[in-house]
Design a protein around this motif. Structure first.
Motif, PDB file in Angstrom:
ATOM      1  N   GLU A  24       0.828  -1.196   0.000  1.00  0.00           N
ATOM      2  CA  GLU A  24       0.000   0.000   0.000  1.00  0.00           C
ATOM      3  C   GLU A  24       0.873   1.260   0.000  1.00  0.00           C
ATOM      4  OE1 GLU A  24      -3.392   2.196   2.768  1.00  0.00           O
ATOM      5  OE2 GLU A  24      -2.529   0.271   3.367  1.00  0.00           O
ATOM      6  N   LYS A  25       0.577   2.147  -0.931  1.00  0.00           N
ATOM      7  CA  LYS A  25       1.356   3.375  -1.032  1.00  0.00           C
ATOM      8  C   LYS A  25       0.895   4.389   0.005  1.00  0.00           C
ATOM      9  CE  LYS A  25       2.800   3.120  -5.854  1.00  0.00           C
ATOM     10  NZ  LYS A  25       2.891   3.845  -7.145  1.00  0.00           N
ATOM     11  N   LYS A  26       1.870   5.070   0.585  1.00  0.00           N
ATOM     12  CA  LYS A  26       1.583   6.116   1.563  1.00  0.00           C
ATOM     13  C   LYS A  26       2.135   7.431   1.031  1.00  0.00           C
ATOM     14  CE  LYS A  26       2.162   2.823   5.365  1.00  0.00           C
ATOM     15  NZ  LYS A  26       2.935   2.500   6.601  1.00  0.00           N
ATOM     16  N   LYS A  27       1.364   8.489   1.178  1.00  0.00           N
ATOM     17  CA  LYS A  27       1.814   9.792   0.729  1.00  0.00           C
ATOM     18  C   LYS A  27       2.727  10.428   1.777  1.00  0.00           C
ATOM     19  CE  LYS A  27      -2.178  10.818  -2.183  1.00  0.00           C
ATOM     20  NZ  LYS A  27      -3.313  11.738  -2.438  1.00  0.00           N
ATOM     21  N   PHE A  28       3.802  11.042   1.303  1.00  0.00           N
ATOM     22  CA  PHE A  28       4.660  11.784   2.212  1.00  0.00           C
ATOM     23  C   PHE A  28       3.894  13.000   2.743  1.00  0.00           C
ATOM     24  CE2 PHE A  28       8.114   9.715  -0.223  1.00  0.00           C
ATOM     25  CZ  PHE A  28       8.873   9.233   0.837  1.00  0.00           C
ATOM     26  N   SER A  29       4.181  13.366   3.979  1.00  0.00           N
ATOM     27  CA  SER A  29       3.580  14.572   4.545  1.00  0.00           C
ATOM     28  C   SER A  29       4.358  15.790   4.041  1.00  0.00           C
ATOM     29  CB  SER A  29       3.596  14.506   6.072  1.00  0.00           C
ATOM     30  OG  SER A  29       4.908  14.298   6.551  1.00  0.00           O
ATOM     31  N   VAL A 128      12.866  15.078  -5.625  1.00  0.00           N
ATOM     32  CA  VAL A 128      12.083  15.861  -4.674  1.00  0.00           C
ATOM     33  C   VAL A 128      10.740  15.202  -4.396  1.00  0.00           C
ATOM     34  CG1 VAL A 128      13.115  18.053  -5.367  1.00  0.00           C
ATOM     35  CG2 VAL A 128      11.026  17.280  -6.488  1.00  0.00           C
ATOM     36  N   VAL A 129      10.211  15.486  -3.218  1.00  0.00           N
ATOM     37  CA  VAL A 129       8.826  15.162  -2.904  1.00  0.00           C
ATOM     38  C   VAL A 129       7.997  16.343  -3.409  1.00  0.00           C
ATOM     39  CG1 VAL A 129       7.130  14.805  -1.069  1.00  0.00           C
ATOM     40  CG2 VAL A 129       9.395  13.753  -0.898  1.00  0.00           C
ATOM     41  N   ASP A 130       7.234  16.119  -4.462  1.00  0.00           N
ATOM     42  CA  ASP A 130       6.449  17.191  -5.063  1.00  0.00           C
ATOM     43  C   ASP A 130       5.111  17.268  -4.335  1.00  0.00           C
ATOM     44  OD1 ASP A 130       5.071  18.993  -6.648  1.00  0.00           O
ATOM     45  OD2 ASP A 130       6.049  18.299  -8.487  1.00  0.00           O
ATOM     46  N   GLU A 131       4.965  18.250  -3.476  1.00  0.00           N
ATOM     47  CA  GLU A 131       3.766  18.357  -2.635  1.00  0.00           C
ATOM     48  C   GLU A 131       2.512  18.659  -3.443  1.00  0.00           C
ATOM     49  OE1 GLU A 131       4.624  19.700   1.686  1.00  0.00           O
ATOM     50  OE2 GLU A 131       5.703  21.109   0.413  1.00  0.00           O
ATOM     51  N   GLU A 132       2.663  19.168  -4.657  1.00  0.00           N
ATOM     52  CA  GLU A 132       1.509  19.465  -5.508  1.00  0.00           C
ATOM     53  C   GLU A 132       1.019  18.241  -6.276  1.00  0.00           C
ATOM     54  OE1 GLU A 132       1.939  24.090  -6.747  1.00  0.00           O
ATOM     55  OE2 GLU A 132       3.296  22.704  -7.753  1.00  0.00           O
ATOM     56  N   PHE A 133       1.877  17.242  -6.440  1.00  0.00           N
ATOM     57  CA  PHE A 133       1.529  16.052  -7.217  1.00  0.00           C
ATOM     58  C   PHE A 133       1.972  14.795  -6.477  1.00  0.00           C
ATOM     59  CE2 PHE A 133       1.993  19.556 -10.168  1.00  0.00           C
ATOM     60  CZ  PHE A 133       0.889  19.426 -10.996  1.00  0.00           C
ATOM     61  N   LYS A 134       1.449  14.610  -5.265  1.00  0.00           N
ATOM     62  CA  LYS A 134       1.890  13.487  -4.436  1.00  0.00           C
ATOM     63  C   LYS A 134       1.506  12.124  -5.002  1.00  0.00           C
ATOM     64  CE  LYS A 134       2.273  15.775   0.053  1.00  0.00           C
ATOM     65  NZ  LYS A 134       1.815  15.807   1.449  1.00  0.00           N
ATOM     66  N   ASP A 135       0.410  12.068  -5.760  1.00  0.00           N
ATOM     67  CA  ASP A 135       0.023  10.790  -6.352  1.00  0.00           C
ATOM     68  C   ASP A 135       1.076  10.288  -7.330  1.00  0.00           C
ATOM     69  OD1 ASP A 135      -2.363  10.638  -4.969  1.00  0.00           O
ATOM     70  OD2 ASP A 135      -3.520  11.650  -6.531  1.00  0.00           O
ATOM     71  N   LEU A 136       1.766  11.210  -7.993  1.00  0.00           N
ATOM     72  CA  LEU A 136       2.785  10.849  -8.973  1.00  0.00           C
ATOM     73  C   LEU A 136       4.195  10.904  -8.394  1.00  0.00           C
ATOM     74  CD1 LEU A 136       1.480  12.874 -12.063  1.00  0.00           C
ATOM     75  CD2 LEU A 136       1.255  10.418 -11.681  1.00  0.00           C
ATOM     76  N   ALA A 137       4.468  11.918  -7.581  1.00  0.00           N
ATOM     77  CA  ALA A 137       5.851  12.173  -7.159  1.00  0.00           C
ATOM     78  C   ALA A 137       5.942  12.581  -5.696  1.00  0.00           C
ATOM     79  CB  ALA A 137       6.456  13.258  -8.044  1.00  0.00           C
ATOM     80  N   GLY A 138       5.266  11.826  -4.840  1.00  0.00           N
ATOM     81  CA  GLY A 138       5.330  12.148  -3.417  1.00  0.00           C
ATOM     82  C   GLY A 138       4.759  11.065  -2.547  1.00  0.00           C
ATOM     83  N   ASN A 139       5.065   9.803  -2.887  1.00  0.00           N
ATOM     84  CA  ASN A 139       4.543   8.688  -2.093  1.00  0.00           C
ATOM     85  C   ASN A 139       5.556   7.552  -2.047  1.00  0.00           C
ATOM     86  OD1 ASN A 139       3.783   6.592  -4.305  1.00  0.00           O
ATOM     87  ND2 ASN A 139       2.886   8.505  -5.039  1.00  0.00           N
ATOM     88  N   TYR A 140       5.258   6.551  -1.250  1.00  0.00           N
ATOM     89  CA  TYR A 140       6.181   5.415  -1.099  1.00  0.00           C
ATOM     90  C   TYR A 140       5.446   4.196  -0.566  1.00  0.00           C
ATOM     91  CZ  TYR A 140       6.022   6.199   3.960  1.00  0.00           C
ATOM     92  OH  TYR A 140       5.587   6.330   5.261  1.00  0.00           O
ATOM     93  N   HIS A 141       6.081   3.053  -0.723  1.00  0.00           N
ATOM     94  CA  HIS A 141       5.673   1.852   0.002  1.00  0.00           C
ATOM     95  C   HIS A 141       6.945   1.074   0.312  1.00  0.00           C
ATOM     96  CE1 HIS A 141       5.710   0.297  -4.185  1.00  0.00           C
ATOM     97  NE2 HIS A 141       5.992  -0.870  -3.637  1.00  0.00           N
ATOM     98  N   ASP A 150       8.264   7.087  -4.975  1.00  0.00           N
ATOM     99  CA  ASP A 150       7.867   7.805  -6.183  1.00  0.00           C
ATOM    100  C   ASP A 150       8.187   9.279  -5.967  1.00  0.00           C
ATOM    101  OD1 ASP A 150       6.870   5.535  -7.448  1.00  0.00           O
ATOM    102  OD2 ASP A 150       4.879   5.779  -6.591  1.00  0.00           O
ATOM    103  N   LEU A 151       9.197   9.771  -6.685  1.00  0.00           N
ATOM    104  CA  LEU A 151       9.677  11.139  -6.501  1.00  0.00           C
ATOM    105  C   LEU A 151       9.770  11.862  -7.838  1.00  0.00           C
ATOM    106  CD1 LEU A 151      12.623  10.416  -4.012  1.00  0.00           C
ATOM    107  CD2 LEU A 151      10.301  11.169  -3.436  1.00  0.00           C
ATOM    108  N   GLY A 152       9.805  13.182  -7.777  1.00  0.00           N
ATOM    109  CA  GLY A 152       9.941  13.985  -8.983  1.00  0.00           C
ATOM    110  C   GLY A 152      11.351  14.526  -9.139  1.00  0.00           C
ATOM    111  N   LYS A 153      11.623  15.033 -10.334  1.00  0.00           N
ATOM    112  CA  LYS A 153      12.930  15.621 -10.596  1.00  0.00           C
ATOM    113  C   LYS A 153      12.784  16.656 -11.708  1.00  0.00           C
ATOM    114  CE  LYS A 153      17.781  14.254 -11.171  1.00  0.00           C
ATOM    115  NZ  LYS A 153      18.687  13.106 -11.384  1.00  0.00           N
TER     116      LYS A 153
END
Length: 221
Positions: A24-29, A128-141, A150-153
């Motif tokens: 299960e993926k969890k979003k970074f705070s 980076v943890v993209d706080e605007e797009f956490k579904d794509l680039a700000g979550n983990y499992h 899942d991070l952005g760059k």
């Protein structure tokens, strides 16, 4: 026989449930909350995390005793569009030291103890943890062996400005990045100065009269 089959079915469903929970993926705070998960490995006596915005510093975490430090005017940032910055002041062996860039932050973190620290360490490589797009680039499992982030760059500062999202596999025992999966671009931004702006290409240019073409004079009635 029927009872055995029922018990086996229950075990299978329990196993699948545990496996599903692990995946299960969890979003970074928020970035400040991520930074507060730092647990340095070295013999740090005490440390303080400071957030500086418009020249004003605010302590958002202290660990250990109170230390006397000098306010810093440069620092690190975990998101490229931010105007503010963070820095860490820490006491070690009676000496005050400072963390003001992502490479020093990586050394301060040391061994990766959680997914948040994994994302902090990867910031030194531009992720980076993209706080605007956490579904794509700000979550983990995670599972028993690895963190999957899942991070952005930021992959282009030219026209168009763009971000790409990746899935990075980080080994829990060693902290080594085992795999990097490119999931493609998720942001492309053009501006008026971009020569390759699709909107500008659609603008119809007025045709200028050819120099060799004689000008027609109006006929007299």
């Amino acid at each position: 026989m029927k009872r055995t089959t029922t018990q086996l079915t229950i075990i299978i469903f329990l196993f699948l449930g545990i496996l599903g929970f692990a995946q299960e993926k969890k979003k970074f705070s928020s970035i400040p909350n991520i930074l507060q998960q730092i647990d340095p490995d070295d013999n740090v006596d005490s440390w303080v995390l400071v957030y500086n915005s418009y020249g004003k510093g605010k302590e958002i975490k202290t660990s250990g005793g109170t230390i006397s430090y000098t306010p810093q005017f440069t620092g690190f940032n975990l998101f490229p569009s931010e105007d503010s910055f963070y820095y860490i002041a820490y006491s070690q062996g009676g000496k005050i030291n400072y963390v003001v860039d992502t490479e020093a932050l990586k050394k301060f973190v040391g061994k990766i103890d959680n997914a948040q620290e994994a994302s902090i360490v990867l910031a030194s490589d531009g992720y980076v943890v993209d706080e605007e797009f956490k579904d794509l680039a700000g979550n983990y499992h995670e599972d028993k062996s690895n963190y999957y982030l899942d991070l952005g760059k930021l992959t282009s500062k030219e026209c168009p400005y763009q971000k790409t999202h990746y899935t990075l596999t980080v080994n829990k025992a060693t902290g080594v990045v085992m795999n990097v999966k490119d999931n493609g671009t998720y942001i492309e931004l053009y501006n008026k100065k971009c020569a390759n702006n699709p909107r500008l290409l659609k603008v119809e240019k007025k045709e200028e009269p050819k120099k060799d073409e004689p000008q027609k004079t109006p006929k007299r009635k």
